[in-house]
Design a protein around this motif. Structure first.
Motif, PDB file in Angstrom:
ATOM      1  N   ARG A 184       0.875  -1.175   0.000  1.00 44.21           N
ATOM      2  CA  ARG A 184       0.000   0.000   0.000  1.00 44.21           C
ATOM      3  C   ARG A 184       0.910   1.222   0.000  1.00 44.21           C
ATOM      4  O   ARG A 184       1.791   1.309   0.859  1.00 44.21           O
ATOM      5  CB  ARG A 184      -0.847   0.057   1.270  1.00 44.21           C
ATOM      6  N   TYR A 185       0.674   2.128  -0.929  1.00 36.57           N
ATOM      7  CA  TYR A 185       1.505   3.337  -0.980  1.00 36.57           C
ATOM      8  C   TYR A 185       0.940   4.381  -0.020  1.00 36.57           C
ATOM      9  O   TYR A 185       0.137   5.222  -0.395  1.00 36.57           O
ATOM     10  CB  TYR A 185       1.629   3.825  -2.427  1.00 36.57           C
ATOM     11  N   ASP A 186       1.332   4.249   1.248  1.00 33.29           N
ATOM     12  CA  ASP A 186       0.767   5.095   2.310  1.00 33.29           C
ATOM     13  C   ASP A 186       1.861   5.600   3.262  1.00 33.29           C
ATOM     14  O   ASP A 186       1.592   5.904   4.412  1.00 33.29           O
ATOM     15  CB  ASP A 186      -0.286   4.296   3.099  1.00 33.29           C
ATOM     16  N   GLY A 187       3.110   5.636   2.813  1.00 29.87           N
ATOM     17  CA  GLY A 187       4.213   5.984   3.715  1.00 29.87           C
ATOM     18  C   GLY A 187       4.259   7.458   4.072  1.00 29.87           C
ATOM     19  O   GLY A 187       3.756   8.307   3.327  1.00 29.87           O
ATOM     20  N   PRO A 188       4.885   7.776   5.218  1.00 32.94           N
ATOM     21  CA  PRO A 188       4.949   9.164   5.678  1.00 32.94           C
ATOM     22  C   PRO A 188       5.828  10.068   4.811  1.00 32.94           C
ATOM     23  O   PRO A 188       5.755  11.303   4.939  1.00 32.94           O
ATOM     24  CB  PRO A 188       5.523   9.042   7.096  1.00 32.94           C
ATOM     25  N   ARG A 233       7.383  13.926   0.145  1.00 32.18           N
ATOM     26  CA  ARG A 233       8.767  14.323  -0.096  1.00 32.18           C
ATOM     27  C   ARG A 233       9.328  13.617  -1.332  1.00 32.18           C
ATOM     28  O   ARG A 233      10.006  14.227  -2.158  1.00 32.18           O
ATOM     29  CB  ARG A 233       9.591  13.977   1.143  1.00 32.18           C
ATOM     30  N   VAL A 234       9.031  12.323  -1.461  1.00 30.50           N
ATOM     31  CA  VAL A 234       9.522  11.570  -2.626  1.00 30.50           C
ATOM     32  C   VAL A 234       8.855  12.098  -3.901  1.00 30.50           C
ATOM     33  O   VAL A 234       9.514  12.250  -4.929  1.00 30.50           O
ATOM     34  CB  VAL A 234       9.274  10.066  -2.429  1.00 30.50           C
ATOM     35  N   ALA A 235       7.547  12.414  -3.812  1.00 28.79           N
ATOM     36  CA  ALA A 235       6.853  12.969  -4.980  1.00 28.79           C
ATOM     37  C   ALA A 235       7.530  14.268  -5.418  1.00 28.79           C
ATOM     38  O   ALA A 235       7.741  14.500  -6.621  1.00 28.79           O
ATOM     39  CB  ALA A 235       5.385  13.216  -4.643  1.00 28.79           C
ATOM     40  N   ALA A 236       7.920  15.099  -4.452  1.00 27.06           N
ATOM     41  CA  ALA A 236       8.589  16.358  -4.779  1.00 27.06           C
ATOM     42  C   ALA A 236       9.953  16.092  -5.422  1.00 27.06           C
ATOM     43  O   ALA A 236      10.322  16.729  -6.413  1.00 27.06           O
ATOM     44  CB  ALA A 236       8.743  17.203  -3.512  1.00 27.06           C
ATOM     45  N   ASP A 270       0.073  10.712  -6.152  1.00 29.03           N
ATOM     46  CA  ASP A 270      -0.536   9.474  -6.643  1.00 29.03           C
ATOM     47  C   ASP A 270       0.371   8.729  -7.622  1.00 29.03           C
ATOM     48  O   ASP A 270       0.228   7.529  -7.812  1.00 29.03           O
ATOM     49  CB  ASP A 270      -1.863   9.788  -7.345  1.00 29.03           C
ATOM     50  N   GLU A 271       1.285   9.469  -8.229  1.00 31.23           N
ATOM     51  CA  GLU A 271       2.132   8.881  -9.274  1.00 31.23           C
ATOM     52  C   GLU A 271       3.297   8.067  -8.696  1.00 31.23           C
ATOM     53  O   GLU A 271       3.890   7.232  -9.381  1.00 31.23           O
ATOM     54  CB  GLU A 271       2.655  10.028 -10.165  1.00 31.23           C
ATOM     55  N   SER A 292       5.944   0.759  -8.634  1.00 32.43           N
ATOM     56  CA  SER A 292       5.495  -0.615  -8.888  1.00 32.43           C
ATOM     57  C   SER A 292       5.642  -1.005 -10.357  1.00 32.43           C
ATOM     58  O   SER A 292       5.280  -2.115 -10.741  1.00 32.43           O
ATOM     59  CB  SER A 292       4.048  -0.798  -8.424  1.00 32.43           C
ATOM     60  N   SER A 293       6.182  -0.114 -11.184  1.00 29.26           N
ATOM     61  CA  SER A 293       6.300  -0.443 -12.611  1.00 29.26           C
ATOM     62  C   SER A 293       7.626  -1.128 -12.949  1.00 29.26           C
ATOM     63  O   SER A 293       7.800  -1.605 -14.052  1.00 29.26           O
ATOM     64  CB  SER A 293       6.152   0.833 -13.449  1.00 29.26           C
TER      65      SER A 293
END
Lengths: 285, 215
Positions: free
Chosen positions: B92-96, B100-103, B110-111, B117-118
């Motif tokens: 589940r992609y729900d980490g704290p 920061r990683v998205a930035a 969401d990406e 997982s790709s």
């Protein structure tokens, strides 16, 4: 019904140890096992136990135990006072402990780690082929606590017990032979000279993972991170503060600081008995 | 320098060799070759084969000099992409640290999971804790730094990123990785009742399969 030992006084750190776990380092499982392997082997031999029978390893303050049947024990390794129901008993040779009596291995008078071997061995369930407590990764039995009950193996002798054997004295000064590598080239030539000419001292922060030292820092020629690589028992790892750490039995199986040299396993029993403050010399071999 | 040699053997005490390879791919190929030779009974006695990021440690070797001479003559085929066992890890992609990683990745929150997982990963090596595998396979553009100050407690099952690696924490430990998700039931990562207690052994291929739902 198997005989048992009840822990009356666990001491600061008492663990079950045998010859350790082999063949699982690639999964991140440390070897573990008695730090003073020679003392464990001698204590077992004095009882006629198999050489790999599990024993108790105490640290500085000893421990006290009460068997539910009469047992024969040997307290060896670091010298310490031994009593049975408060009466003085012998150190370093087999001692009879009646059912319900309290065997007390007292604080070390020299050295660091005393060993309590019991005829038949400590028979906790093995984990990955070993009964050893692994403090780094939490495998095997936890360190002893008051009231723990330890099963004992059957005391049928594995061999004819030795009746007398010399115990080495804990080192007043520690000499550790060293073979350079695998990352000696990460250090200045002066650093290797410093390592084999300076006197280091055993740090009070030493533990079953590593013998930490205090002394002149070792200077690197290569900075930056070393990609994680496998570490052997006895590896002398140099963290960024420049003070060498000799990896003992609970060391991590991979690490990211350069190893300037390796101390052979046979020299590590003395390292396990070197109290904080003991002078340490490294010698090339 | 010896940078052009495919294999450099470094001394590591009386009974061990540290074999250094030029990159992660050839380290994996050398590790696979060692396992093939051991299975075929043509590898001299070696107690421990411990891969690292760019090295393989051979420990418990009675005659390290003999083995070192042999290794330098080996022909090591590249590892096939489908070689080695394969496992799927539900996540589940729900980490704290998702924001920061998205930035850092310059994508929407969401990406992150869709990207992570790709890819197909491979366990390069283990360490840190029993059953903790360092997974390679994330492209270099997506490598992220560790936290400057590690968390004192990372829960079992947390999925983290650091540098070139992804990993799943098998048990509660301190940790400095960027946490992006959770494996709902981490028990299979390290199970002492199995013949092979570690799910993620070196060489294993890993796919993360996203689960929907909230924790």
């Amino acid at each position: 019904m198997t005989a048992t030992l009840t822990v009356v006084r666990p001491g600061a750190l008492t663990t079950v140890q045998d010859c350790g776990r082999r063949g699982h380092a690639h999964l991140g499982v440390p070897r573990s096992g008695a730090l003073d392997a020679a003392a464990m082997a001698l204590a077992n031999r004095l009882l006629g136990n198999a050489p790999d029978a599990a024993v108790l390893e105490t640290t500085l303050t000893g421990c006290a135990l009460c068997p539910d049947r009469a047992v024969t024990v040997v307290v060896g390794g670091a010298p310490c006072p031994v009593t049975v129901d408060a009466s003085p008993a012998a150190w370093g040779v087999p001692v009879h402990v009646p059912a319900g009596a309290v065997l007390d291995a007292g604080g070390a008078t020299a050295g660091v780690r005393s060993y309590v071997a019991v005829a038949g061995g400590i028979a906790v369930e093995p984990v990955l082929g070993s009964r050893s407590t692994d403090l780094l990764s939490g495998l095997g039995p936890a360190q002893l606590r008051s009231g723990d009950v330890l099963p004992l193996g059957s005391a049928a002798p594995h061999s004819v017990p030795a009746d007398l054997a010399p115990w080495p004295a804990p080192p007043a000064a520690l000499t550790l032979p060293l073979r350079p590598g695998p990352r000696a080239d990460w250090f200045t030539p002066a650093a290797l000279r410093t390592l084999i000419s300076a006197t280091y001292r055993v740090s009070q922060h030493s533990n079953r993972i590593g013998l930490r030292t205090e002394g002149p820092p070792l200077e690197r020629v290569r900075t930056g991170e070393l990609p994680s690589e496998g570490m052997v028992l006895g590896a002398v790892q140099v963290p960024p503060d420049g003070r060498p750490v000799v990896f003992l039995h609970d060391h991590p199986t991979t690490g990211g600081y350069p190893v300037i040299g390796v101390v052979p396993e046979a020299a590590l029993a003395a390292a396990a008995q070197a109290a904080p403050g003991t002078p340490v010399r490294f010698t090339l071999r | 320098m010896t940078g052009n040699r495919p294999v450099q053997v470094r001394p590591a005490g009386r009974h061990a060799l540290l074999v250094e390879l030029p990159d992660a791919e050839r380290t994996g190929a050398f590790h696979a070759e060692l396992l093939r030779r051991r299975a075929a009974g043509t590898l001299p006695p070696v107690e421990e084969i411990v891969p690292g990021a760019r090295t393989v440690l051979l420990d418990g070797v009675p005659h390290p000099d003999d083995l070192a001479r042999r290794i330098t003559g080996w022909d090591m085929p590249a590892r096939a992409s489908d070689e080695g066992p394969a496992v799927e890890i539900p996540i589940r992609y729900d980490g704290p640290d998702l924001d920061r990683v998205a930035a850092l990745w310059q994508v929407g929150v969401d990406e992150v999971g869709a990207r992570h997982s790709s890819y197909t990963y491979r366990v390069a090596f283990c360490g840190f804790a029993p059953g903790f595998g360092y997974l390679t396979g994330l492209p270099e553009a997506l490598h992220v730094p560790r936290h400057d100050t590690p968390r004192t407690r990372v829960p079992a099952g947390a999925v983290g990123l650091a540098g070139p690696y992804s990993a799943v924490y098998p048990r509660v430990t301190p940790g400095g990785w960027q946490l992006i998700g959770t494996m709902p039931d981490p028990a299979p990562l390290w199970d002492l009742t199995r013949d092979e207690p570690a799910l993620l052994t070196p060489g294993t291929r890993v796919r993360f399969v996203a689960e929907s739902g909230t924790p």
